[in-house]
Design a protein around this motif. Structure first.
Motif, PDB file in Angstrom:
ATOM      1  N   MET A   1      -3.532  13.338  -1.001  1.00 32.62           N
ATOM      2  CA  MET A   1      -4.173  12.526  -0.241  1.00 32.62           C
ATOM      3  C   MET A   1      -4.789  12.846   1.142  1.00 32.62           C
ATOM      4  SD  MET A   1      -2.891   8.851   1.223  1.00 32.62           S
ATOM      5  CE  MET A   1      -1.158   9.054   0.954  1.00 32.62           C
ATOM      6  N   ASP A   2      -5.892  12.810   1.478  1.00 38.70           N
ATOM      7  CA  ASP A   2      -6.665  13.340   2.484  1.00 38.70           C
ATOM      8  C   ASP A   2      -6.879  12.362   3.535  1.00 38.70           C
ATOM      9  OD1 ASP A   2      -6.892  16.118   1.321  1.00 38.70           O
ATOM     10  OD2 ASP A   2      -8.727  15.368   0.449  1.00 38.70           O
ATOM     11  N   ALA A   3      -6.972  11.242   3.121  1.00 35.79           N
ATOM     12  CA  ALA A   3      -7.408  10.251   4.098  1.00 35.79           C
ATOM     13  C   ALA A   3      -6.741   8.835   3.866  1.00 35.79           C
ATOM     14  CB  ALA A   3      -8.957  10.137   4.185  1.00 35.79           C
ATOM     15  N   VAL A   4      -6.839   7.994   4.937  1.00 39.75           N
ATOM     16  CA  VAL A   4      -6.323   6.660   4.648  1.00 39.75           C
ATOM     17  C   VAL A   4      -7.306   5.615   5.084  1.00 39.75           C
ATOM     18  CG1 VAL A   4      -4.750   4.637   5.534  1.00 39.75           C
ATOM     19  CG2 VAL A   4      -3.946   7.164   5.129  1.00 39.75           C
ATOM     20  N   LEU A   5      -7.984   4.790   4.323  1.00 41.84           N
ATOM     21  CA  LEU A   5      -9.072   3.780   4.552  1.00 41.84           C
ATOM     22  C   LEU A   5      -8.156   2.439   4.577  1.00 41.84           C
ATOM     23  CD1 LEU A   5     -11.654   2.804   4.606  1.00 41.84           C
ATOM     24  CD2 LEU A   5     -11.748   2.637   2.073  1.00 41.84           C
ATOM     25  N   VAL A   6      -8.382   2.019   5.870  1.00 44.30           N
ATOM     26  CA  VAL A   6      -7.826   0.483   6.518  1.00 44.30           C
ATOM     27  C   VAL A   6      -9.032  -0.409   5.977  1.00 44.30           C
ATOM     28  CG1 VAL A   6      -7.008  -0.581   8.107  1.00 44.30           C
ATOM     29  CG2 VAL A   6      -6.332   1.614   7.958  1.00 44.30           C
ATOM     30  N   VAL A   7      -8.776  -1.274   5.261  1.00 44.41           N
ATOM     31  CA  VAL A   7      -9.940  -2.368   4.925  1.00 44.41           C
ATOM     32  C   VAL A   7      -9.342  -3.611   5.584  1.00 44.41           C
ATOM     33  CG1 VAL A   7     -11.217  -3.443   3.014  1.00 44.41           C
ATOM     34  CG2 VAL A   7     -10.615  -1.143   2.841  1.00 44.41           C
ATOM     35  N   HIS A   8     -10.113  -4.312   6.378  1.00 44.11           N
ATOM     36  CA  HIS A   8      -9.613  -5.404   7.050  1.00 44.11           C
ATOM     37  C   HIS A   8     -10.487  -6.567   7.055  1.00 44.11           C
ATOM     38  CE1 HIS A   8      -8.984  -8.019  10.762  1.00 44.11           C
ATOM     39  NE2 HIS A   8      -7.401  -7.708  10.388  1.00 44.11           N
ATOM     40  N   ALA A   9      -9.861  -7.834   6.570  1.00 43.02           N
ATOM     41  CA  ALA A   9     -10.630  -8.877   6.443  1.00 43.02           C
ATOM     42  C   ALA A   9      -9.868  -9.825   7.653  1.00 43.02           C
ATOM     43  CB  ALA A   9     -10.473  -9.575   5.139  1.00 43.02           C
ATOM     44  N   PRO A  10     -10.673 -10.389   8.474  1.00 44.13           N
ATOM     45  CA  PRO A  10      -9.909 -10.985   9.533  1.00 44.13           C
ATOM     46  C   PRO A  10      -9.377 -12.284   9.181  1.00 44.13           C
ATOM     47  CG  PRO A  10     -12.401 -11.098   9.874  1.00 44.13           C
ATOM     48  CD  PRO A  10     -12.181 -10.137   8.616  1.00 44.13           C
ATOM     49  N   THR A  11      -8.401 -12.843   9.794  1.00 43.63           N
ATOM     50  CA  THR A  11      -7.425 -14.117   9.937  1.00 43.63           C
ATOM     51  C   THR A  11      -7.343 -14.427  11.196  1.00 43.63           C
ATOM     52  OG1 THR A  11      -5.406 -13.185   9.653  1.00 43.63           O
ATOM     53  CG2 THR A  11      -6.752 -13.319   7.515  1.00 43.63           C
ATOM     54  N   ARG A  12      -6.717 -15.765  11.340  1.00 42.42           N
ATOM     55  CA  ARG A  12      -6.406 -16.026  12.720  1.00 42.42           C
ATOM     56  C   ARG A  12      -5.215 -15.010  13.125  1.00 42.42           C
ATOM     57  NH1 ARG A  12      -7.863 -21.624  14.402  1.00 42.42           N
ATOM     58  NH2 ARG A  12      -9.309 -22.321  12.710  1.00 42.42           N
ATOM     59  N   MET A  13      -4.235 -14.824  12.119  1.00 43.44           N
ATOM     60  CA  MET A  13      -3.082 -14.235  12.595  1.00 43.44           C
ATOM     61  C   MET A  13      -3.363 -12.561  12.816  1.00 43.44           C
ATOM     62  SD  MET A  13      -0.665 -16.255  12.605  1.00 43.44           S
ATOM     63  CE  MET A  13       0.812 -15.471  12.539  1.00 43.44           C
ATOM     64  N   ALA A  14      -4.705 -12.136  12.231  1.00 41.40           N
ATOM     65  CA  ALA A  14      -4.783 -10.716  12.529  1.00 41.40           C
ATOM     66  C   ALA A  14      -6.224 -10.534  12.473  1.00 41.40           C
ATOM     67  CB  ALA A  14      -4.380  -9.755  11.271  1.00 41.40           C
ATOM     68  N   PRO A  15      -6.592 -10.932  14.041  1.00 43.96           N
ATOM     69  CA  PRO A  15      -8.101 -10.820  14.199  1.00 43.96           C
ATOM     70  C   PRO A  15      -8.597  -9.250  14.234  1.00 43.96           C
ATOM     71  CG  PRO A  15      -6.844 -11.685  16.165  1.00 43.96           C
ATOM     72  CD  PRO A  15      -6.002 -11.438  14.975  1.00 43.96           C
ATOM     73  N   SER A  16      -9.872  -9.004  14.082  1.00 43.55           N
ATOM     74  CA  SER A  16     -10.550  -7.943  13.970  1.00 43.55           C
ATOM     75  C   SER A  16     -10.066  -6.869  15.107  1.00 43.55           C
ATOM     76  CB  SER A  16     -11.804  -7.723  13.542  1.00 43.55           C
ATOM     77  OG  SER A  16     -12.034  -8.268  12.186  1.00 43.55           O
ATOM     78  N   LEU A  17     -10.549  -7.389  16.291  1.00 45.90           N
ATOM     79  CA  LEU A  17     -10.765  -6.578  17.328  1.00 45.90           C
ATOM     80  C   LEU A  17      -9.098  -6.164  17.726  1.00 45.90           C
ATOM     81  CD1 LEU A  17     -12.728  -5.463  19.421  1.00 45.90           C
ATOM     82  CD2 LEU A  17     -12.362  -7.640  20.844  1.00 45.90           C
ATOM     83  N   VAL A  18      -8.001  -7.225  17.940  1.00 44.74           N
ATOM     84  CA  VAL A  18      -6.738  -6.795  17.850  1.00 44.74           C
ATOM     85  C   VAL A  18      -6.267  -5.896  16.933  1.00 44.74           C
ATOM     86  CG1 VAL A  18      -4.182  -7.913  17.816  1.00 44.74           C
ATOM     87  CG2 VAL A  18      -6.449  -9.064  18.965  1.00 44.74           C
ATOM     88  N   THR A  19      -6.636  -5.843  15.607  1.00 45.05           N
ATOM     89  CA  THR A  19      -6.274  -4.907  14.595  1.00 45.05           C
ATOM     90  C   THR A  19      -6.727  -3.450  14.916  1.00 45.05           C
ATOM     91  OG1 THR A  19      -5.890  -6.828  13.085  1.00 45.05           O
ATOM     92  CG2 THR A  19      -6.222  -4.550  12.120  1.00 45.05           C
ATOM     93  N   ALA A  20      -8.021  -3.421  15.256  1.00 45.26           N
ATOM     94  CA  ALA A  20      -8.583  -2.155  15.631  1.00 45.26           C
ATOM     95  C   ALA A  20      -8.100  -1.625  16.776  1.00 45.26           C
ATOM     96  CB  ALA A  20     -10.396  -2.614  15.768  1.00 45.26           C
ATOM     97  N   GLN A  21      -7.840  -2.489  17.773  1.00 51.41           N
ATOM     98  CA  GLN A  21      -7.207  -1.936  19.074  1.00 51.41           C
ATOM     99  C   GLN A  21      -5.608  -1.216  18.805  1.00 51.41           C
ATOM    100  OE1 GLN A  21      -8.611  -1.397  22.025  1.00 51.41           O
ATOM    101  NE2 GLN A  21      -6.881   0.112  22.191  1.00 51.41           N
ATOM    102  N   ALA A  22      -5.027  -1.829  17.778  1.00 48.78           N
ATOM    103  CA  ALA A  22      -3.501  -1.419  17.393  1.00 48.78           C
ATOM    104  C   ALA A  22      -3.904  -0.121  16.423  1.00 48.78           C
ATOM    105  CB  ALA A  22      -3.193  -2.544  16.481  1.00 48.78           C
ATOM    106  N   LEU A  23      -4.763   0.185  15.726  1.00 42.74           N
ATOM    107  CA  LEU A  23      -5.151   1.411  15.227  1.00 42.74           C
ATOM    108  C   LEU A  23      -5.486   2.680  15.874  1.00 42.74           C
ATOM    109  CD1 LEU A  23      -7.194   0.236  11.804  1.00 42.74           C
ATOM    110  CD2 LEU A  23      -4.975   1.102  11.842  1.00 42.74           C
ATOM    111  N   ILE A  24      -6.259   2.100  16.868  1.00 41.51           N
ATOM    112  CA  ILE A  24      -6.577   3.076  17.978  1.00 41.51           C
ATOM    113  C   ILE A  24      -5.397   3.403  18.704  1.00 41.51           C
ATOM    114  CG2 ILE A  24      -7.731   3.493  20.126  1.00 41.51           C
ATOM    115  CD1 ILE A  24      -9.855   1.691  18.839  1.00 41.51           C
ATOM    116  N   ASP A  25      -4.541   2.696  19.252  1.00 40.47           N
ATOM    117  CA  ASP A  25      -3.408   2.884  19.898  1.00 40.47           C
ATOM    118  C   ASP A  25      -2.308   3.882  19.024  1.00 40.47           C
ATOM    119  OD1 ASP A  25      -4.390   1.454  22.006  1.00 40.47           O
ATOM    120  OD2 ASP A  25      -3.226  -0.140  21.611  1.00 40.47           O
ATOM    121  N   ASN A  26      -2.206   3.551  17.891  1.00 46.02           N
ATOM    122  CA  ASN A  26      -1.306   4.210  16.971  1.00 46.02           C
ATOM    123  C   ASN A  26      -1.685   5.090  16.041  1.00 46.02           C
ATOM    124  OD1 ASN A  26       1.338   2.480  17.505  1.00 46.02           O
ATOM    125  ND2 ASN A  26      -0.358   0.860  17.284  1.00 46.02           N
TER     126      ASN A  26
END
Length: 66
Positions: free
Chosen positions: A1-26
């Motif tokens: 495996m060369d890469a990880v593809l994160v596919v995100h569909a927003p929900t109230r519990m996991a909004p896109s912007l919050v999820t993106a920031q968590a990915l960036i931070d980690n």
């Protein structure tokens, strides 16, 4: 495996912007290349934008990531 593809569909519990920031931070914890795909319209644009600024490739759909 060369890469990880994160596919995100927003929900109230996991909004896109919050999820993106968590990915960036980690992203140092990923031992593979990190790619993202954000579903949705306005919120997805913001998530794509901050990922692009952070140097994380983003795609409109998983099919476009190939």
């Amino acid at each position: 495996m060369d890469a990880v593809l994160v596919v995100h569909a927003p929900t109230r519990m996991a909004p896109s912007l919050v999820t993106a920031q968590a990915l960036i931070d980690n992203r140092k914890k990923f031992r593979r290349n990190l790619l993202t795909s954000w579903m949705g319209l306005k919120e997805a644009l913001n998530a794509r934008h901050i990922c692009n600024l952070a140097g994380i490739p983003t795609y409109i759909s998983p099919e476009k990531s190939r």
